[in-house]
Write an enzyme that holds these catalytic residues in place. Sequence first.
Site, short mmCIF file in Angstrom:
data_model
loop_
_atom_site.label_atom_id
_atom_site.label_comp_id
_atom_site.label_asym_id
_atom_site.label_seq_id
_atom_site.Cartn_x
_atom_site.Cartn_y
_atom_site.Cartn_z
N LYS A 13 -7.32 -39.82 -47.96
CA LYS A 13 -5.91 -39.44 -48.13
C LYS A 13 -5.07 -40.66 -47.75
O LYS A 13 -5.45 -41.35 -46.82
CB LYS A 13 -5.56 -38.28 -47.17
CG LYS A 13 -6.40 -37.01 -47.36
CD LYS A 13 -6.18 -36.05 -46.19
CE LYS A 13 -7.15 -34.88 -46.24
NZ LYS A 13 -7.07 -33.98 -45.07
N SER A 55 -11.11 -32.09 -45.52
CA SER A 55 -10.77 -32.89 -44.32
C SER A 55 -11.21 -34.33 -44.48
O SER A 55 -12.21 -34.61 -45.12
CB SER A 55 -11.49 -32.26 -43.11
OG SER A 55 -11.47 -33.14 -42.01
N ALA A 56 -10.47 -35.24 -43.83
CA ALA A 56 -10.86 -36.64 -43.84
C ALA A 56 -11.99 -36.92 -42.84
O ALA A 56 -12.60 -37.99 -42.85
CB ALA A 56 -9.65 -37.51 -43.46
N LYS A 108 -2.96 -39.52 -37.56
CA LYS A 108 -3.24 -38.18 -38.06
C LYS A 108 -3.50 -38.17 -39.57
O LYS A 108 -2.68 -38.69 -40.34
CB LYS A 108 -2.10 -37.23 -37.70
CG LYS A 108 -2.10 -36.92 -36.21
CD LYS A 108 -1.15 -35.81 -35.84
CE LYS A 108 -1.26 -35.57 -34.32
NZ LYS A 108 -0.22 -34.66 -33.84
N GLU A 144 -1.70 -28.50 -44.95
CA GLU A 144 -1.83 -29.85 -44.36
C GLU A 144 -0.83 -30.09 -43.23
O GLU A 144 0.30 -29.62 -43.31
CB GLU A 144 -1.54 -30.89 -45.44
CG GLU A 144 -2.71 -31.65 -45.95
CD GLU A 144 -3.41 -32.56 -44.96
OE1 GLU A 144 -2.86 -32.86 -43.89
OE2 GLU A 144 -4.53 -32.98 -45.26
N ASP A 145 -1.25 -30.86 -42.23
CA ASP A 145 -0.33 -31.18 -41.12
C ASP A 145 0.11 -32.64 -41.14
O ASP A 145 0.94 -33.04 -40.31
CB ASP A 145 -1.00 -30.92 -39.76
CG ASP A 145 -2.05 -31.96 -39.46
OD1 ASP A 145 -2.92 -32.19 -40.33
OD2 ASP A 145 -2.00 -32.57 -38.38
N THR A 158 -8.02 -31.37 -33.05
CA THR A 158 -8.96 -32.40 -32.61
C THR A 158 -8.24 -33.73 -32.36
O THR A 158 -8.84 -34.65 -31.83
CB THR A 158 -10.11 -32.59 -33.63
OG1 THR A 158 -9.59 -32.46 -34.95
CG2 THR A 158 -11.20 -31.57 -33.43
N ASP A 202 -6.87 -28.33 -44.60
CA ASP A 202 -7.18 -29.51 -43.79
C ASP A 202 -7.77 -28.98 -42.47
O ASP A 202 -7.61 -27.79 -42.16
CB ASP A 202 -5.86 -30.25 -43.54
CG ASP A 202 -6.00 -31.39 -42.60
OD1 ASP A 202 -6.86 -32.24 -42.83
OD2 ASP A 202 -5.24 -31.45 -41.60
N LEU A 203 -8.44 -29.82 -41.71
CA LEU A 203 -9.07 -29.32 -40.47
C LEU A 203 -8.22 -29.66 -39.24
O LEU A 203 -7.61 -28.78 -38.62
CB LEU A 203 -10.48 -29.92 -40.35
CG LEU A 203 -11.29 -29.48 -39.13
CD1 LEU A 203 -11.52 -27.98 -39.10
CD2 LEU A 203 -12.65 -30.22 -39.09
N ASP A 204 -8.16 -30.95 -38.91
CA ASP A 204 -7.43 -31.36 -37.70
C ASP A 204 -5.94 -31.09 -37.87
O ASP A 204 -5.31 -31.59 -38.81
CB ASP A 204 -7.68 -32.85 -37.45
CG ASP A 204 -6.85 -33.40 -36.31
OD1 ASP A 204 -6.53 -32.63 -35.37
OD2 ASP A 204 -6.52 -34.60 -36.34
P1 B16 Z 1 -13.60 -38.84 -38.19
P2 B16 Z 1 -8.20 -34.13 -40.95
C1 B16 Z 1 -8.68 -36.46 -39.74
O1 B16 Z 1 -8.90 -35.07 -39.85
C2 B16 Z 1 -7.91 -36.76 -38.46
O2 B16 Z 1 -6.60 -36.18 -38.52
C3 B16 Z 1 -7.78 -38.26 -38.29
O3 B16 Z 1 -7.08 -38.57 -37.11
C4 B16 Z 1 -9.19 -38.88 -38.27
O4 B16 Z 1 -9.10 -40.29 -38.16
C5 B16 Z 1 -9.93 -38.49 -39.56
O5 B16 Z 1 -9.98 -37.09 -39.66
C6 B16 Z 1 -11.34 -39.04 -39.59
O6 B16 Z 1 -12.10 -38.41 -38.60
O7 B16 Z 1 -13.51 -40.06 -37.36
O8 B16 Z 1 -14.10 -37.62 -37.44
O9 B16 Z 1 -14.35 -39.05 -39.47
O10 B16 Z 1 -6.77 -33.94 -40.48
O11 B16 Z 1 -8.28 -34.80 -42.33
O12 B16 Z 1 -9.00 -32.87 -40.88
MG MG Z 2 -4.88 -32.96 -40.36
#
Ligand code: B16
Ligand code: MG
Length: 221
Positions: free
Chosen positions: A146, A115-116, A46, A170-171, A18, A10-12
Amino acid sequence: MNPIKACIFDLDGVVVDTAKYHYLAWKRLAHELGFEFKEIHNERLKGVSRMRSLEILLEVGGLSFPLERMEQMATQKNEWYLEYIRKMTPDEILPGAKELLEELRLHNIKVALGSASKNAPLILERIGLANHFDAILDGNSVSVAKPAPDIFLVAAKALGELPEHCIVFEDAEAGIDAAISAGMRCVGIGSPDNLGRANLVIPNLKQFTYDNLKDYFLSHK
Ligand code: B16
Ligand code: MG
């Protein structure tokens, strides 16, 4: 015992933080709408998609809007968010993440990003990790976010590996649920209080090695 052939990150919250930039941008939107969005509320965002995040934010503010207006708000929030992430640097990589990615590849373990975020490619480029992954799957790669397993299933497919041979890092609760639904083993990054469904929970990737991964997953079912 299933072998470990690939790892999906996962990224964030795993590779970078982020969430703090998402928070600043969502807070600004809430302020414009006339209510306060607190850090405690941000926890609920998150790992969930941008539109789902907006739904949660509006729920907190007790407001509702037609879809078209919500899409404008999400676009505005993303523009503010982009102002922050365009300034990111490699110093923002979370401790241990780069070292683990490099060590895994050295041992011929394939690595993917799952990542989402629709901004994942820009973030990876800013922090200098775009070339550290064999496949990059983000919020643009799937139509359901997710906790649906899709993002991790497409990542495994892109790597040419079976789900049972993949380990997810994953966090977020939504991400742990997605990994479990995908039939993958997972490492939760954070606290067992909310990530207890992961096979293993560690506070962060600092000093976490390929040997630690093998010790845990190749000796536990
Ligand atoms: P964006 P991850 C997620 O990242 C974030 O944790 C979540 O807070 C955010 O809404 C989502 O990405 C979408 O991000 O607006 O940049 O498309 O944890 O899946 O890496
Ligand atoms: Mg995350």
